[in-house]
Design a protein around this motif. Sequence first.
Motif, PDB file in Angstrom:
ATOM      1  N   GLY A   1      40.999  34.014  26.167  1.00 28.86           N
ATOM      2  CA  GLY A   1      40.070  35.074  25.809  1.00 28.86           C
ATOM      3  C   GLY A   1      38.838  35.172  26.696  1.00 28.86           C
ATOM      4  O   GLY A   1      38.045  36.114  26.560  1.00 28.86           O
ATOM      5  N   THR A   2      38.652  34.223  27.620  1.00 22.82           N
ATOM      6  CA  THR A   2      37.497  34.267  28.511  1.00 22.82           C
ATOM      7  C   THR A   2      37.592  35.476  29.430  1.00 22.82           C
ATOM      8  O   THR A   2      38.601  35.651  30.121  1.00 22.82           O
ATOM      9  CB  THR A   2      37.427  32.989  29.373  1.00 22.82           C
ATOM     10  OG1 THR A   2      37.352  31.849  28.510  1.00 22.82           O
ATOM     11  CG2 THR A   2      36.221  33.010  30.293  1.00 22.82           C
ATOM     12  N   PRO A   3      36.566  36.326  29.467  1.00 20.74           N
ATOM     13  CA  PRO A   3      36.629  37.497  30.337  1.00 20.74           C
ATOM     14  C   PRO A   3      36.586  37.100  31.813  1.00 20.74           C
ATOM     15  O   PRO A   3      35.767  36.279  32.219  1.00 20.74           O
ATOM     16  CB  PRO A   3      35.370  38.299  29.957  1.00 20.74           C
ATOM     17  CG  PRO A   3      34.920  37.752  28.646  1.00 20.74           C
ATOM     18  CD  PRO A   3      35.344  36.312  28.646  1.00 20.74           C
ATOM     19  N   TRP A   4      37.480  37.664  32.581  1.00 19.03           N
ATOM     20  CA  TRP A   4      37.428  37.547  34.049  1.00 19.03           C
ATOM     21  C   TRP A   4      38.254  38.696  34.624  1.00 19.03           C
ATOM     22  O   TRP A   4      39.385  38.914  34.206  1.00 19.03           O
ATOM     23  CB  TRP A   4      37.946  36.208  34.541  1.00 19.03           C
ATOM     24  CG  TRP A   4      37.694  36.062  36.021  1.00 19.03           C
ATOM     25  CD1 TRP A   4      38.603  36.154  37.024  1.00 19.03           C
ATOM     26  CD2 TRP A   4      36.426  35.854  36.658  1.00 19.03           C
ATOM     27  NE1 TRP A   4      37.994  36.016  38.238  1.00 19.03           N
ATOM     28  CE2 TRP A   4      36.646  35.834  38.041  1.00 19.03           C
ATOM     29  CE3 TRP A   4      35.119  35.701  36.190  1.00 19.03           C
ATOM     30  CZ2 TRP A   4      35.609  35.647  38.963  1.00 19.03           C
ATOM     31  CZ3 TRP A   4      34.100  35.523  37.100  1.00 19.03           C
ATOM     32  CH2 TRP A   4      34.344  35.491  38.475  1.00 19.03           C
ATOM     33  N   PRO A   5      37.699  39.439  35.568  1.00 17.26           N
ATOM     34  CA  PRO A   5      38.317  40.727  35.915  1.00 17.26           C
ATOM     35  C   PRO A   5      39.438  40.704  36.932  1.00 17.26           C
ATOM     36  O   PRO A   5      40.269  41.612  36.955  1.00 17.26           O
ATOM     37  CB  PRO A   5      37.121  41.530  36.448  1.00 17.26           C
ATOM     38  CG  PRO A   5      36.201  40.487  37.014  1.00 17.26           C
ATOM     39  CD  PRO A   5      36.354  39.283  36.146  1.00 17.26           C
ATOM     40  N   VAL A   6      39.475  39.705  37.829  1.00 19.01           N
ATOM     41  CA  VAL A   6      40.440  39.767  38.935  1.00 19.01           C
ATOM     42  C   VAL A   6      41.196  38.448  39.054  1.00 19.01           C
ATOM     43  O   VAL A   6      40.674  37.385  38.716  1.00 19.01           O
ATOM     44  CB  VAL A   6      39.733  40.075  40.272  1.00 19.01           C
ATOM     45  CG1 VAL A   6      39.068  41.446  40.232  1.00 19.01           C
ATOM     46  CG2 VAL A   6      38.709  39.004  40.629  1.00 19.01           C
ATOM     47  N   PRO A   7      42.435  38.489  39.537  1.00 15.92           N
ATOM     48  CA  PRO A   7      43.183  37.249  39.748  1.00 15.92           C
ATOM     49  C   PRO A   7      42.528  36.389  40.822  1.00 15.92           C
ATOM     50  O   PRO A   7      41.973  36.902  41.795  1.00 15.92           O
ATOM     51  CB  PRO A   7      44.562  37.744  40.213  1.00 15.92           C
ATOM     52  CG  PRO A   7      44.641  39.154  39.761  1.00 15.92           C
ATOM     53  CD  PRO A   7      43.244  39.682  39.820  1.00 15.92           C
TER      54      PRO A   7
ATOM     55  N   LEU B   1      33.090  44.815  37.646  1.00 15.77           N
ATOM     56  CA  LEU B   1      32.982  43.665  36.748  1.00 15.77           C
ATOM     57  C   LEU B   1      32.891  42.360  37.520  1.00 15.77           C
ATOM     58  O   LEU B   1      32.145  41.446  37.132  1.00 15.77           O
ATOM     59  CB  LEU B   1      34.187  43.626  35.804  1.00 15.77           C
ATOM     60  CG  LEU B   1      34.121  44.552  34.582  1.00 15.77           C
ATOM     61  CD1 LEU B   1      35.455  44.551  33.846  1.00 15.77           C
ATOM     62  CD2 LEU B   1      32.995  44.127  33.636  1.00 15.77           C
ATOM     63  N   LEU B   2      33.663  42.237  38.618  1.00 16.31           N
ATOM     64  CA  LEU B   2      33.566  41.031  39.438  1.00 16.31           C
ATOM     65  C   LEU B   2      32.137  40.870  39.950  1.00 16.31           C
ATOM     66  O   LEU B   2      31.547  39.779  39.869  1.00 16.31           O
ATOM     67  CB  LEU B   2      34.547  41.095  40.606  1.00 16.31           C
ATOM     68  CG  LEU B   2      34.429  39.956  41.628  1.00 16.31           C
ATOM     69  CD1 LEU B   2      34.720  38.617  40.971  1.00 16.31           C
ATOM     70  CD2 LEU B   2      35.360  40.192  42.816  1.00 16.31           C
ATOM     71  N   ALA B   3      31.570  41.957  40.464  1.00 21.16           N
ATOM     72  CA  ALA B   3      30.193  41.895  40.959  1.00 21.16           C
ATOM     73  C   ALA B   3      29.229  41.521  39.845  1.00 21.16           C
ATOM     74  O   ALA B   3      28.274  40.750  40.059  1.00 21.16           O
ATOM     75  CB  ALA B   3      29.806  43.239  41.577  1.00 21.16           C
ATOM     76  N   ALA B   4      29.467  42.039  38.652  1.00 20.76           N
ATOM     77  CA  ALA B   4      28.582  41.744  37.520  1.00 20.76           C
ATOM     78  C   ALA B   4      28.658  40.278  37.129  1.00 20.76           C
ATOM     79  O   ALA B   4      27.630  39.647  36.809  1.00 20.76           O
ATOM     80  CB  ALA B   4      28.935  42.643  36.336  1.00 20.76           C
TER      81      ALA B   4
END
Length: 516
Positions: free
Chosen positions: A52-58, A234-237
């Motif tokens: 469930g941990t948010p992370w946007p890219v592989p 999202l990665l940048a954020a």
Amino acid sequence: MTGPAAAPPTFTPGPDAMAHLELILNGACPLPGFMTASETASVVKRGRLPDGTPWPVPVTLPVPDELVGAERVTLTDAEGAPLAELTVSERWWAGSLPWRVNGETSGHRLAGEVHLARPPVHGVYRSLRRAPAEVRGSREIGALAHRPMLAVLTDRPLHHRALHQIRTAIKEVGRGGPVEVLLLIDAPFDDEGAVPAVLAAEPLLPPRSRFAVLTLPRAETTDGIAPPEGRTELLAAHVAAAYGASHLLINRDPDQPPAVPVPGAPVRIVAPAAWAYDIRAGAWRLADRVTAGESRSELTPTEVEDLLGRGETLPAWFTSSRVSAELARRRPARVRRGLTLFFTGLSGSGKSTIARGVADAIRRSGRTVTLLDGDVVRRMLSSGLTFSRSDRDLNVRRIGYVAAEIGRHGGVAVCAPIAPYAATRAEVRAMAEDTGDFFLVHVATPLEVCEARDRKGLYAKARLGEIPEFTGISDPYEAPGDADLVIDTTTATEAESVATVVEALRAGGWLPRMAG
């Protein structure tokens, strides 16, 4: 007794995996290492890890076949210095991902935790590659942690429009109170990128603005399928949040869609205000306050490149004199800029003859020129290489490397290998454009004409099977679709072909125009 354990194999990750590795090691990426297949699938589908941990890219590590069985791998920088050790927990095949990850959509991956071997020393502006904990710590020591911090992510110079957007965002974020500003400069590891131009704008930024250089991985499209909307933002954020930012502004070119707030972002993404140059007032103003027909937008990168290429000063309404001077230093007029002039074509097409004539003309124009002819390079630079595909590719890469170094110092490198493969030519173009310009000439003389000439008797031997993997006979020639100039020597004389190339170089600005 058993002997000492064998040292783990070494591997230098590709650019995107290297970017992920540095984010992991410096704490900007809250992961212990590279993702497993299930973690990757979950992130691709839901933008979250399985827990469930948010992370946007592989965050994956593509590896060659020979590393698939490794239990541990030492990850090194481009110079071979150890960066980290990977303890392999899973080996998996990526299959076909919905968008390009780490430069490819399929292949072997290794997953597992990484442990720092030694602090990185590779990458330009290493002193500015500050870890998030360092930035956060300096704010806490200065008792500034209670203030909001606006992170500005940019991989391009800060022109007047961007500076006005930053000032507007500061007012919005601070609501009249003080705001800390952190410039996150996204730059390649092996190139200064926009760093000097961004630093040149420091006097125009709020006092005590901080700077940190980093390298973000690229999520590219494949087959027209882009990453889900908002993933790159999202990665940048997430990275900005690691540095302690409360808000993020992403600086983009005027012809790109602006970054807007994205649901689930760990910091608020500030939508940039629209600014335009008011021609009548002679000033930048909020776009909605400029009368229609009396405004103009920021110059595009293509327009900037064209002005710099002609040796013209960038207009003062567009950017500051400091930024203009820095860009002119990095991108001087084409007549003073390094150039790789790359001829490709079949054996016997006439490329070497034309290249020699063009090199003489460049020399007479007053420019420094080096001729890297295929046969000469084979004897002097690539002695010992065979004519297998891998060795032919290596030969062309060596030519490209030398040419790029010549270009780095403002010289012209004239190259004339066969270079039959598009992928290898693309690598050479990338190397050359990192240090200067690249101009590709396809000498498209038909095979039957080249074979009829056959002054070395090579085609005849290839037809008899005496020369294996001969380009045009038993091995393909991939005609370039990105050539800047195409010529055919079937009927054109040597002098005519040379003149065609020289005139193209003059028209492009790489050679001075003839007087009168």
